[in-house]
Structure formats: C-alpha cells, structure tokens
Motif scaffolding. Structure first.
Motif, PDB file in Angstrom:
ATOM      1  N   GLN A 129       0.718  -1.214   0.051  1.00  0.00           N
ATOM      2  CA  GLN A 129       0.093   0.065   0.004  1.00  0.00           C
ATOM      3  C   GLN A 129       0.715   1.321  -0.085  1.00  0.00           C
ATOM      4  N   ASN A 130       1.913   1.292   0.784  1.00  0.00           N
ATOM      5  CA  ASN A 130       2.680   2.271   0.858  1.00  0.00           C
ATOM      6  C   ASN A 130       3.549   2.605  -0.248  1.00  0.00           C
ATOM      7  N   ARG A 179       1.976   3.999  -3.506  1.00  0.00           N
ATOM      8  CA  ARG A 179       1.782   5.362  -3.426  1.00  0.00           C
ATOM      9  C   ARG A 179       3.074   6.131  -3.784  1.00  0.00           C
ATOM     10  N   PRO A 215       3.189   8.266  -8.063  1.00  0.00           N
ATOM     11  CA  PRO A 215       2.586   9.361  -7.428  1.00  0.00           C
ATOM     12  C   PRO A 215       1.656  10.000  -8.522  1.00  0.00           C
ATOM     13  N   ARG A 216       0.668  10.631  -7.936  1.00  0.00           N
ATOM     14  CA  ARG A 216      -0.246  11.322  -8.844  1.00  0.00           C
ATOM     15  C   ARG A 216       0.183  12.820  -9.155  1.00  0.00           C
ATOM     16  N   ARG A 239      10.330  11.458  -5.828  1.00  0.00           N
ATOM     17  CA  ARG A 239      10.868  10.068  -5.622  1.00  0.00           C
ATOM     18  C   ARG A 239      11.860   9.957  -6.495  1.00  0.00           C
TER      19      ARG A 239
END
Length: 92
Positions: A46-47, A50, A54-55, A63
């Motif tokens: 889950q982590n 993300r 990324p969005r 990142r």
C-alpha cells in the motif's frame, strides 16, 4: 509483492496438499504458515504503490531524487528485505 506472494503461496499450498491427503487440514496449515507473511506484504504494498506511482509531477520528481540517493535506496531495499525474508519455508 503480489507475484512473489503468489509463487510462495503456490509452493506452500502444493506442499501441504501433497503432505497430507486431507485438503481441509492442508488449507489450515497453509493459512497458519502464510497469514503473517501475506499481511506484511500487503501493508508494504500500500505504501510502496503510492510512493512509486505518485499522482503529482512534483511527487514524481521527489521520488526520483530520493531513489538516486544511495542511502535512501539502500534503506528502502533493507525494508523490503525484512518483509520478504521473514518467512521460513518448509522443505516438502
């Protein structure tokens, strides 16, 4: 983690089914062996998802910057290693 969990799960399930002809016993042993491992992998996924997807453009740049730093990259790999090597697989 999904593909790795699937391979480990298939190995354990096949081994448990072969070890005892009773599938109800094998399913119980399979779950006891893999539950903690699968939960740790799911939480990490889950982590990680993300972080790796990324969005926002600024988050992707952050990142990339972090992954180009050896200290951070090594820290991330150690964290993943702790999750993936915490399971002792039986020899069937």
């Amino acid at each position: 983690m999904g593909a790795g969990n699937a391979i480990v799960g298939a190995y354990v399930l096949a081994g448990e089914l072969a070890a005892d002809g009773d599938h109800t016993v094998a399913f119980g042993r399979y779950e006891r062996l893999l539950r903690g491992y699968a939960e740790r992998g799911r939480q990490g996924g889950q982590n990680t998802g993300r972080f790796l997807a990324p969005r926002r453009a600024w988050a992707a740049r952050l990142r990339n910057s972090l992954l180009n730093r050896p200290y951070f990259r090594d820290l991330m790999l150690r964290e993943a290693d702790d999750r993936t090597t915490a399971l002792h697989l039986p020899t069937y």
